[in-house]
Design an enzyme around this catalytic site. Structure first.
Site, PDB file in Angstrom:
ATOM      1  N   HIS A 254       0.836  -1.196   0.000  1.00 41.12           N
ATOM      2  CA  HIS A 254       0.000   0.000   0.000  1.00 41.12           C
ATOM      3  C   HIS A 254       0.875   1.252   0.000  1.00 41.12           C
ATOM      4  CE1 HIS A 254      -3.526  -2.362   2.003  1.00 41.12           C
ATOM      5  NE2 HIS A 254      -3.570  -2.425   0.680  1.00 41.12           N
ATOM      6  N   TYR A 428       2.995  -0.141   5.363  1.00 47.44           N
ATOM      7  CA  TYR A 428       3.447  -1.325   6.121  1.00 47.44           C
ATOM      8  C   TYR A 428       2.621  -2.577   5.848  1.00 47.44           C
ATOM      9  CZ  TYR A 428       4.808   2.849   8.814  1.00 47.44           C
ATOM     10  OH  TYR A 428       5.231   4.090   9.193  1.00 47.44           O
ATOM     11  N   HIS A 429       2.170  -2.766   4.617  1.00 48.33           N
ATOM     12  CA  HIS A 429       1.343  -3.943   4.324  1.00 48.33           C
ATOM     13  C   HIS A 429       1.867  -4.731   3.117  1.00 48.33           C
ATOM     14  CE1 HIS A 429      -1.973  -1.198   6.156  1.00 48.33           C
ATOM     15  NE2 HIS A 429      -1.290  -1.815   7.102  1.00 48.33           N
ATOM     16  N   PRO A 430       3.134  -5.157   3.119  1.00 49.13           N
ATOM     17  CA  PRO A 430       3.651  -5.905   1.963  1.00 49.13           C
ATOM     18  C   PRO A 430       3.048  -7.305   1.889  1.00 49.13           C
ATOM     19  CG  PRO A 430       5.265  -5.913   3.741  1.00 49.13           C
ATOM     20  CD  PRO A 430       4.144  -5.006   4.193  1.00 49.13           C
TER      21      PRO A 430
END
Length: 451
Positions: A254, A428-430
């Site tokens: 994101h 922080y959403h890999p």
């Protein structure tokens, strides 16, 4: 450092630092004017659930139904909903969408700021009505966040699943250790090698090895173990166990753009001031004695799910409102108080990679999200940036809103695009580096049972 994990507001001490945090960096990003992105990841029991902002957010119904439509059996929304419910103990919402009695505690924060209502009112003025349960029938709309807290403390995956089961004979937790490679008998995984206290040790499995190292650690460990694109492994001098070219590909994240405004120190926000310091000192005692007050805040207590256009099948933008100035992941500190809003692209078109830097497991992998490589992501983020500017600059905030930290106008498309390339980064959403798919998908790494 454990108290920093337990106190919800202490996330701000871990995310911008190396406390319980791998604190990875990306390779220079062409779409971000050559800047390196910052990628904090949890380095403790519970992984990133022990350092993150604790918002409880399920994927949209469309996402799971889409996975199922690609041939991934068992992954439709109606099929995964029972597992969400089984995992959850929701303190407030009792209905067919939520569960009670599960290990993961879900509730509303014990702290709430009057600025939340300002955001909800301003969002409504811009066509985003209040949604009282974004994890229920519909995701779209403005909302108060549900969080993974229990009794005013963080409820991480470790606290939910490990802590209650520590006495079990079939659970052995090894800490201060780093997995270095998987062990094989032919092509069957039979264990894991790990580094601990300067020594190399091994744990062997009778039945199954489960690899759960996140979107960066899992592909790194597979590659170190000889599972990946054969040409890439051979170039690193790693013997090929299984030629699987999708390992480390398909990275999605994101992309997130933050805008901040100053507020008076008397406002219900966090900040660096004499008044703010006095309030935090009081809050420390309140949290110690009652597990309530400002330290139970996640800094973000409300936000919104947005469709950029009426014809998109599900919200493709999120807005996250914060009760503090946020600049460069809180690594740049500013005197005074403020508020911020994040706009993020929920389904980016850009695809990146995770690759090996070296054959040493202790070296961070090469992380390349390729942020904004696809121009559609920039166009969508611009829409989100314009909307959040208009929301914060509307009448409900007139009494608290001060100067913008990085001034830009909603109608200045070039100025906004420049600011995005200068300051945007991950939320922080890999995901995606061990893609699930069918046998005929050359980039699939796992089957629908995650094997």
């Amino acid at each position: 450092t454990s108290v920093l994990i337990h106190v919800p507001a202490a996330a701000v001490a871990m995310l911008p630092t190396k406390i319980n945090n791998w604190a990875f960096e990306t390779v220079p990003q062409k779409g971000l004017n050559g800047r390196r992105g910052y990628q904090p990841r949890g380095k403790t029991l519970g992984g990133s659930s022990s350092v993150n902002a604790m918002l409880y957010v399920r994927g949209n119904r469309w996402d799971y139904d889409h996975w199922a439509s690609l041939g991934n059996e068992g992954w439709s929304y109606d099929e995964v909903l029972p597992f969400f419910k089984r995992a959850e103990h929701n303190e407030q919402i009792v209905n067919s969408w939520h569960g009670q009695g599960g290990p993961l505690n879900v509730t509303y924060p014990r702290h709430t700021s009057p600025l939340n209502q300002m955001f909800l009112d301003a969002a409504a003025l811009h066509g985003l009505p209040l949604n009282t349960d974004y994890n229920g029938a519909e995701q779209e709309g403005a909302c108060l966040w549900q969080v993974t807290h229990k009794n005013g403390e963080r409820c991480s995956a470790a606290k939910a699943y490990l802590t209650p089961n520590r006495a079990r004979m079939n659970l052995h937790v090894v800490t201060h250790a780093q997995a270095s490679q998987l062990l094989f008998d032919g092509r069957r995984a039979v264990g894991v090698e790990f580094l601990q206290g300067g020594a190399t040790r091994a744990a062997r499995a009778r039945r199954e090895v489960i690899l759960s190292s996140g979107a960066f650690g899992s592909p790194q460990l597979l590659l170190l173990s000889g599972i990946g694109a054969a040409t890439e492994l051979q170039a690193m001098g790693i013997p090929v166990v299984h030629n699987l070219p999708g390992v480390g590909k398909n990275l999605q994240d994101h992309i997130d753009y933050v805008q901040s405004w100053r507020t008076a120190s008397s406002s219900e926000t966090f900040g660096l001031s004499l008044r703010g310091s006095a309030k935090i000192t009081q809050a420390i005692f309140e949290w110690r004695n009652k597990r309530s007050g400002m330290l139970t805040s996640t800094y973000t207590e409300c936000g919104a799910w947005v469709r950029s256009r009426p014809d998109v099948p599900a919200p493709d933008l999120s807005l996250v409102f914060l009760l503090a100035i946020v600049d460069d992941h809180a690594r740049k500190m500013h005197l005074g108080h403020g508020m911020s809003s994040h706009a993020a692209v929920l389904r980016p078109h850009s695809r990146g990679t995770v690759a090996l830097r070296s054959r040493d497991a202790r070296e961070a992998p090469l992380i390349d999200p390729k942020f904004l490589d696809d121009e559609r992501d920039l166009e969508l983020l611009l829409r989100g940036a314009q909307l959040q500017l208009r929301i914060i600059e509307s009448t409900p905030f007139d009494g608290v809103r001060g100067k913008m930290l990085h001034p830009v106008r909603a109608d200045d498309v070039k100025g906004l695009a420049d600011d995005i390339r200068n300051r945007a980064d991950t939320q922080y959403h890999p995901v995606g580096t061990c893609k699930m798919g069918q046998d005929d998908d050359p980039m699939a790494v796992l089957d629908a049972q995650l094997r």
